[in-house]
Design a protein around this motif. Structure first.
Motif, PDB file in Angstrom:
ATOM      1  N   ASP A  26     -31.120   9.092  -3.079  1.00 29.95           N
ATOM      2  CA  ASP A  26     -31.264   9.657  -2.344  1.00 29.95           C
ATOM      3  C   ASP A  26     -30.267   9.801  -0.909  1.00 29.95           C
ATOM      4  O   ASP A  26     -29.581   8.911  -1.178  1.00 29.95           O
ATOM      5  N   ARG A  27     -29.978  10.683   0.044  1.00 28.16           N
ATOM      6  CA  ARG A  27     -28.956  10.948   0.508  1.00 28.16           C
ATOM      7  C   ARG A  27     -27.779  11.057  -0.438  1.00 28.16           C
ATOM      8  O   ARG A  27     -26.271   9.622   0.206  1.00 28.16           O
ATOM      9  N   GLY A  28     -27.657  11.445  -1.018  1.00 29.36           N
ATOM     10  CA  GLY A  28     -26.501  12.010  -1.730  1.00 29.36           C
ATOM     11  C   GLY A  28     -26.194  10.539  -2.678  1.00 29.36           C
ATOM     12  O   GLY A  28     -24.692  10.256  -3.690  1.00 29.36           O
ATOM     13  N   HIS A  29     -27.061   8.683  -2.535  1.00 31.31           N
ATOM     14  CA  HIS A  29     -26.596   8.202  -3.568  1.00 31.31           C
ATOM     15  C   HIS A  29     -27.190   9.019  -4.930  1.00 31.31           C
ATOM     16  O   HIS A  29     -27.114   9.945  -5.386  1.00 31.31           O
ATOM     17  N   ILE A  88     -21.614   4.907   3.323  1.00 35.13           N
ATOM     18  CA  ILE A  88     -20.746   4.836   1.812  1.00 35.13           C
ATOM     19  C   ILE A  88     -22.353   5.318   1.595  1.00 35.13           C
ATOM     20  O   ILE A  88     -22.995   4.929   1.627  1.00 35.13           O
ATOM     21  N   ARG A  89     -21.543   6.851   0.529  1.00 37.61           N
ATOM     22  CA  ARG A  89     -21.876   6.835  -0.127  1.00 37.61           C
ATOM     23  C   ARG A  89     -21.935   6.167  -1.742  1.00 37.61           C
ATOM     24  O   ARG A  89     -20.502   6.012  -2.228  1.00 37.61           O
ATOM     25  N   TYR A  90     -22.727   5.446  -2.537  1.00 38.54           N
ATOM     26  CA  TYR A  90     -23.111   4.682  -3.284  1.00 38.54           C
ATOM     27  C   TYR A  90     -22.796   5.215  -4.999  1.00 38.54           C
ATOM     28  O   TYR A  90     -24.133   6.185  -4.582  1.00 38.54           O
ATOM     29  N   ASN A 127     -12.736   0.695   6.837  1.00 36.11           N
ATOM     30  CA  ASN A 127     -11.196   0.885   5.830  1.00 36.11           C
ATOM     31  C   ASN A 127     -11.167   1.764   5.411  1.00 36.11           C
ATOM     32  O   ASN A 127     -10.431   2.261   4.214  1.00 36.11           O
ATOM     33  N   GLY A 128     -12.041   2.699   6.011  1.00 41.56           N
ATOM     34  CA  GLY A 128     -11.787   4.307   5.709  1.00 41.56           C
ATOM     35  C   GLY A 128     -12.821   4.355   4.416  1.00 41.56           C
ATOM     36  O   GLY A 128     -12.403   6.046   3.821  1.00 41.56           O
ATOM     37  N   ILE A 129     -13.399   3.815   3.892  1.00 41.92           N
ATOM     38  CA  ILE A 129     -13.814   4.064   2.476  1.00 41.92           C
ATOM     39  C   ILE A 129     -15.056   5.457   2.025  1.00 41.92           C
ATOM     40  O   ILE A 129     -15.792   4.668   3.599  1.00 41.92           O
ATOM     41  N   VAL A 130     -15.542   6.533   2.146  1.00 42.28           N
ATOM     42  CA  VAL A 130     -16.326   6.946   1.858  1.00 42.28           C
ATOM     43  C   VAL A 130     -17.569   6.711   0.645  1.00 42.28           C
ATOM     44  O   VAL A 130     -18.889   7.507   1.649  1.00 42.28           O
ATOM     45  N   ALA A 131     -17.095   6.310  -0.647  1.00 41.88           N
ATOM     46  CA  ALA A 131     -17.975   6.428  -1.834  1.00 41.88           C
ATOM     47  C   ALA A 131     -17.013   5.276  -2.943  1.00 41.88           C
ATOM     48  O   ALA A 131     -16.018   5.696  -2.540  1.00 41.88           O
ATOM     49  N   VAL A 188     -12.034   6.639  -2.304  1.00 42.40           N
ATOM     50  CA  VAL A 188     -13.192   6.498  -2.863  1.00 42.40           C
ATOM     51  C   VAL A 188     -12.817   4.852  -3.432  1.00 42.40           C
ATOM     52  O   VAL A 188     -11.544   5.181  -3.901  1.00 42.40           O
ATOM     53  N   ASN A 189     -13.811   4.148  -3.363  1.00 42.83           N
ATOM     54  CA  ASN A 189     -13.459   2.766  -4.269  1.00 42.83           C
ATOM     55  C   ASN A 189     -13.911   3.090  -5.031  1.00 42.83           C
ATOM     56  O   ASN A 189     -15.563   2.583  -4.993  1.00 42.83           O
TER      57      ASN A 189
END
Length: 391
Positions: A163-166, A129-131, A106-110, A53-54
């Motif tokens: 939406d979509r989790g953002h 990615i979720r923002y 680079n494996g960042i998911v959020a 998570v960044n």
């Protein structure tokens, strides 16, 4: 179904696991965690951890990669960003798309992303990615900028996705750039939303000097950009205490950079709210100020630390793994398992993505492999060879 194991699995739900198989679906959902190794289990050297998570980025500044010199200090850096306005829109948008893909690879998911415009909207709508978009406001204590900001910022906010989790929220830029009227606007606008907020905090000594005495390098900065500080009155406190008097303690609050934050400032923030998180961006700190926070103060107070990359205008890459390695090289006293937690679970909690940052059945947290030698359960992240996204 896919089965995978490694020397050590960090779930963030308890002690690291060994001799354990994770079964996951094609979409990355964790289907099973079993204390067995099966014949068809894929075996990896090193670690399996949740997706990164960044917690702090400026995606919209991605076109500034390699443009601003290193080691200039924060105020010359800010001046450089303000002066670099004339870039073609197509170049800005391509850089944003490339940076989003770089973070995903680079494996960042959020990501907790600072936005001052609408340039990142289309990329976020299409991203894997979720923002949590932090729509940033500032008026530099200028009445004319206050009115202009209030007129423009709500349209920018409306354009960003939720939406979509953002997620999205209004946030102040920094204590030296936000009037009391804007804090009131931010708190009221976010009041009914379950969102986090973020603020740049104590990046250099001059920030505290401004609030303690009204003097220092920021006076020259305001003069150089043609603005006055006549309406600003020093509070005779450190800048973070100015923030604590104006921000909403009920929100998850991410204090970012914290280069000059003292032990007493940390104590004051923890007394102010149980919802405080501290975001460190080590490579950006080295890029701009060639200086790192005093991490021992945060560790001594069990502070919830998170990791960010800042922007490509102030970093060489957007990789949480690279930030982790820098932390170990310069702050080897920080335990490796703590740094992994900073890079995963703490950032997810800070941004309100409670289903990320830990490996558990029914979750889709992303999986990253860190290639590092493990001897009797012990490893050294500073010696890790690579980090690879599994799913």
């Amino acid at each position: 179904m896919n089965k995978i194991t490694a020397d050590v699995i960090i779930t963030n739900d308890g002690q690291p696991l060994t001799n354990t198989t994770i079964t996951y679906s094609a979409t990355g959902e964790i289907l099973d965690i079993s204390p067995d190794i099966f014949p068809d289990t894929r075996k990896l050297n090193g670690l399996l951890i949740p997706g990164y998570v960044n917690a702090h980025c400026h995606l919209e500044l991605s076109h500034l990669r390699g443009v601003i010199p290193t080691g200039t200090g924060l105020i010359p850096f800010i001046k450089g960003v303000l002066q670099l306005r004339d870039f073609p829109e197509d170049k800005i948008l391509r850089a944003i798309q490339a940076a989003d893909q770089e973070m995903y690879d680079n494996g960042i998911v959020a990501v907790g992303d600072i936005s001052n415009a609408v340039d990142t909207v289309a990329t976020k709508e299409a991203s894997k990615i979720r923002y949590h978009t932090f729509v940033e406001v500032f008026d530099l204590f200028q009445d004319f900028m206050l009115q202009r900001t209030l007129a423009e910022i709500q349209d920018i906010y409306a354009s960003h996705v939720r939406d979509r989790g953002h997620k999205k929220s209004y946030v102040p830029h920094a204590p030296y750039s936000v009037s009391d009227e804007l804090y009131e606007f931010i708190n009221k606008a976010n009041a009914e939303e379950q969102v986090s907020v973020s603020v740049h905090n104590q990046e250099l000594d001059a920030e505290n000097e401004l609030f303690m005495t009204g003097r220092g390098e920021f006076q020259s900065f305001f003069r150089d950009i043609g603005m006055s500080l006549e309406s600003f009155s020093p509070t005779k406190t450190t800048s973070i205490r100015h923030l604590l008097q104006r921000m909403d303690p009920s929100k998850n609050t991410l204090f970012v950079h914290n280069t000059t934050t003292s032990s007493s400032d940390i104590s004051a923030a923890h007394a102010w709210s149980p919802n405080v998180y501290w975001v460190t961006c080590p490579n950006a700190n080295l890029y701009i100020e060639n200086r790192l926070p005093q991490y021992r103060h945060f560790i001594a107070q069990d502070a919830r630390m998170c990791i960010g990359t800042d922007s490509l205008g102030s970093n060489w890459q957007l990789s949480v793994f690279e930030e982790m390695q820098t932390l170990k090289r310069y702050q080897s006293q920080v335990p490796d398992v703590d740094i992994i937690k900073w890079a995963t679970l703490n950032g997810a909690m800070a941004l309100g993505f409670d289903d990320l940052g830990r490996i558990g059945v029914g979750l889709t947290p992303g999986l990253n492999h860190i290639d590092v030698d493990v001897v009797d359960g012990v490893f050294d992240l500073s010696r890790a060879r690579s980090s690879t996204r599994i799913v």
